[in-house]
Design a protein around this motif. Structure first.
Motif, short mmCIF file in Angstrom:
data_model
loop_
_atom_site.label_atom_id
_atom_site.label_comp_id
_atom_site.label_asym_id
_atom_site.label_seq_id
_atom_site.Cartn_x
_atom_site.Cartn_y
_atom_site.Cartn_z
N PRO A 42 0.80 -1.16 -0.18
CA PRO A 42 -0.01 -0.01 -0.12
C PRO A 42 0.83 1.38 -0.05
O PRO A 42 0.33 2.29 0.17
N THR A 43 2.16 1.28 -0.21
CA THR A 43 2.84 2.54 0.15
C THR A 43 2.88 3.26 -1.08
O THR A 43 2.68 4.30 -0.94
N ALA A 44 2.71 2.57 -2.39
CA ALA A 44 2.41 3.49 -3.67
C ALA A 44 1.21 4.36 -3.64
O ALA A 44 1.26 5.43 -3.90
N PRO A 45 -0.09 3.65 -3.15
CA PRO A 45 -1.07 4.39 -3.04
C PRO A 45 -1.21 5.49 -2.00
O PRO A 45 -1.70 7.00 -2.66
N VAL A 46 -0.36 5.24 -1.02
CA VAL A 46 -0.43 6.57 -0.17
C VAL A 46 0.51 7.74 -0.50
O VAL A 46 0.18 8.69 -0.29
N ALA A 47 1.67 7.21 -1.08
CA ALA A 47 2.38 8.23 -1.68
C ALA A 47 1.77 9.03 -2.74
O ALA A 47 1.89 10.35 -2.96
N ALA A 48 0.75 8.32 -3.61
CA ALA A 48 0.06 9.01 -4.59
C ALA A 48 -0.81 10.29 -4.04
O ALA A 48 -1.08 11.21 -4.53
N ALA A 49 -1.36 9.73 -2.98
CA ALA A 49 -2.52 10.47 -2.19
C ALA A 49 -1.81 11.59 -1.63
O ALA A 49 -2.19 12.79 -2.02
N VAL A 80 -7.89 13.50 2.90
CA VAL A 80 -7.72 12.81 4.06
C VAL A 80 -8.62 11.54 4.08
O VAL A 80 -8.24 10.74 4.70
N VAL A 81 -9.94 11.66 3.42
CA VAL A 81 -10.46 10.40 3.55
C VAL A 81 -9.94 9.38 3.02
O VAL A 81 -9.86 8.11 3.49
N LEU A 82 -9.24 9.77 1.67
CA LEU A 82 -8.57 8.52 0.84
C LEU A 82 -7.20 8.04 1.76
O LEU A 82 -7.20 6.95 1.87
N ILE A 83 -6.58 8.77 2.62
CA ILE A 83 -5.45 8.27 3.27
C ILE A 83 -6.17 7.66 4.45
O ILE A 83 -5.43 6.59 4.77
N LEU A 84 -7.18 8.02 5.14
CA LEU A 84 -7.84 7.26 6.26
C LEU A 84 -8.29 5.95 5.78
O LEU A 84 -8.05 4.82 6.37
N GLY A 85 -8.90 6.02 4.35
CA GLY A 85 -9.22 4.65 4.17
C GLY A 85 -8.04 3.72 3.81
O GLY A 85 -8.26 2.41 4.00
N LEU A 86 -6.84 4.00 3.14
CA LEU A 86 -5.65 3.49 3.14
C LEU A 86 -5.32 2.71 4.07
O LEU A 86 -4.71 1.57 4.21
N ALA A 87 -5.13 3.71 5.30
CA ALA A 87 -4.63 3.20 6.55
C ALA A 87 -5.51 2.08 7.15
O ALA A 87 -4.99 1.05 7.74
N VAL A 88 -6.93 2.05 7.00
CA VAL A 88 -7.84 1.32 7.57
C VAL A 88 -7.43 -0.02 6.73
O VAL A 88 -7.54 -1.29 7.27
N THR A 116 -4.73 -1.02 5.02
CA THR A 116 -3.58 -1.66 5.71
C THR A 116 -3.61 -2.35 6.87
O THR A 116 -3.16 -3.49 7.04
N LEU A 117 -4.11 -1.99 7.76
CA LEU A 117 -4.34 -2.60 9.20
C LEU A 117 -5.07 -3.72 9.11
O LEU A 117 -5.09 -4.73 9.58
N THR A 118 -6.29 -3.64 8.28
CA THR A 118 -7.16 -4.64 8.24
C THR A 118 -6.42 -5.96 7.42
O THR A 118 -6.45 -7.13 7.97
#
Length: 464
Positions: free
Chosen positions: A1-8, A415-423, A425-427
């Protein structure tokens, strides 16, 4: 998931810097004085010589042209609740021949049976031989003592007056119809005069603003691209024969005190000539109604000169005072600064201007309108004050507002995108840990050794 977070994150960075792009420098204009620019999106119309078949106009901005000695008619439908302000701007090309006193426009609003409304005007050139935009309006004021209070069809007319020796060319004409909402309860419930910090009848012009660092102003060619000014000292440059427009937000209970200084030039000799009507400043209200004072002053190149205006207090009831020829309205007040083409003898390119702007009096609550007055072009908002501090014209102000909204929406979405990516990743990690044989879980391959260094239950090697 590193690439999507960087893009966001990269997208958020782009959104964060986008508003600054609105301040990109514009290209340099032509060498000669700039001509008046009509409003973008203005509707072309053709007024008629006869009153019977003139085109109908409604609230908005229109363009036409008018020849010497010509009179044009337009049809207007008015209700019985709203006040109407219909302005005309004649914009001869810089350098055109004008006589001065006695040449200009005659603007009228009347009923179809020929009864004139009280708000007709006759704007004229105040400087001999200097062509510049002249403007004023005709009005129908609800509550006035005239024949124009009823709903129905009305005639708006513009006539160009001038001698045969004046400019033979056609002048661009810009018309603007503004409709001011009526008051709650009708015209009988007129607001009282707001308190003012000035004494009644105190028309002595205060001293101009002198403190503060000079900020860069950006004068426009007309009302539509006028650069905004807030209280303080501003600087700009102007070409001989040119008119530059500025705007200042003035609220209910306030007055505009403004002066403009034209710097000295290289003197051509021991006795430099004096240019009468060398430059001047004209003030207009938010509906483009010209205030009575229209001072042009003489200019001698070996010293600077100053012209000043001081508008009346913005008071709703003053529109019914016949000692005041221009109704006072809250909103953008305009300043038009004109320099005679004769000053080209002393300034080969541009001349330095210093504008000193002050808004006196405390802003008061306005009248209780029955509609949205600000949407109709009247009143002062926080956004208007912000544009004035930044020196923006109307287009820049709208662009900044749009970019701000886009940025807010984009940042919120990011912000919503990053929070979604974090959730996500954790899941994903928790699911991986829950799988049989997953690293880091009891019984996993290569897991912790059993007691005494023996192999774990899965048969992995312990300590020998």
């Amino acid at each position: 998931p590193t690439a999507p977070v960087a893009a966001a994150a990269a997208a958020l960075c782009v959104l964060a810097v986008s508003p600054g792009q609105a301040w990109a420098a514009s290209a340099d204009g032509p060498d000669g004085p700039a001509a008046y620019e009509t409003a973008e999106g203005a509707k072309p119309v053709k007024g008629t010589a006869g009153s019977g078949d003139g085109p109908e106009i409604s609230p908005g901005t229109y363009t036409d042209s008018i020849g010497r000695g010509e009179k044009k008619y337009y049809h207007v439908d008015l209700d019985a609740k709203s006040s109407a302000f219909i302005s005309a701007v004649a914009a001869p090309e810089p350098g055109s021949r004008v006589k001065g006193v006695g040449e200009g426009l005659k603007i009228r609003l009347e009923t179809v049976d020929g009864s004139e409304c009280d708000g007709g005007t006759e704007p004229q050139f105040s400087a001999e031989g200097a062509a510049y935009p002249v403007a004023d309006y005709a009005t129908r004021l609800i509550g006035a003592d005239d024949e124009c209070q009823k709903a129905g069809a009305y005639l708006f007319s513009v006539e160009r007056e001038g001698p045969e020796t004046s400019d033979p060319g056609r002048w661009p004409l810009e018309l603007r119809y503004m409709s001011e909402p009526g008051l709650k309860g009708g015209p009988r419930l007129l607001p009282g005069s707001p308190d003012s910090d000035e004494e009644p009848g105190d028309d002595e012009t205060p001293a101009p603003v002198t403190s503060g660092e000079k900020r860069q102003a950006h004068g426009g060619t007309g009302f539509n691209d006028a650069g905004a000014l807030a209280k303080g000292v501003w600087r700009d440059r102007i070409k001989p024969g040119e008119t530059r427009f500025y705007r200042v937000p003035v609220d209910w209970g306030q007055r505009l005190n403004a002066s403009v200084e034209l710097g000295s030039a290289n003197s051509p000799g021991e006795y430099p000539p004096t240019i009468y009507d060398g430059f001047g400043i004209t003030a207009y209200n938010p509906a483009r109604g010209r205030f009575e004072d229209d001072p042009f002053v003489s200019y001698t190149p070996d010293e600077s000169a100053q012209a000043a205006v001081y508008t009346p207090t913005v008071d709703y009831t003053s529109r019914f005072d016949y000692s005041t020829n221009t109704p006072c309205l809250a909103g953008w007040h305009y300043l038009a600064v004109t320099v005679s083409p004769q000053l080209g003898k002393f300034f080969k390119s541009t001349a330095p201007l210093t504008l000193r702007v002050d808004v006196t009096g405390t802003a008061k609550a306005g009248p209780k309108y029955a509609g949205d007055a600000h949407a109709a072009g009247f009143g002062v908002s926080d956004e208007d004050k912000e544009q004035a501090e930044k020196g923006q014209n109307a287009a820049e102000g709208e662009r900044s507002d749009s970019l701000r909204i886009v940025a807010y929406v984009g940042i919120g979405a990011g912000v919503v995108l990053i929070l979604g990516l974090a959730v996500w990743t954790l899941t994903a990690r928790r699911r991986a840990e829950a799988l049989p044989g997953a690293p880091g879980t009891p019984g996993a391959l290569g897991g912790p050794a059993g007691p005494g260094g023996q192999a774990g239950p899965d048969g992995g090697s312990g300590t020998v």
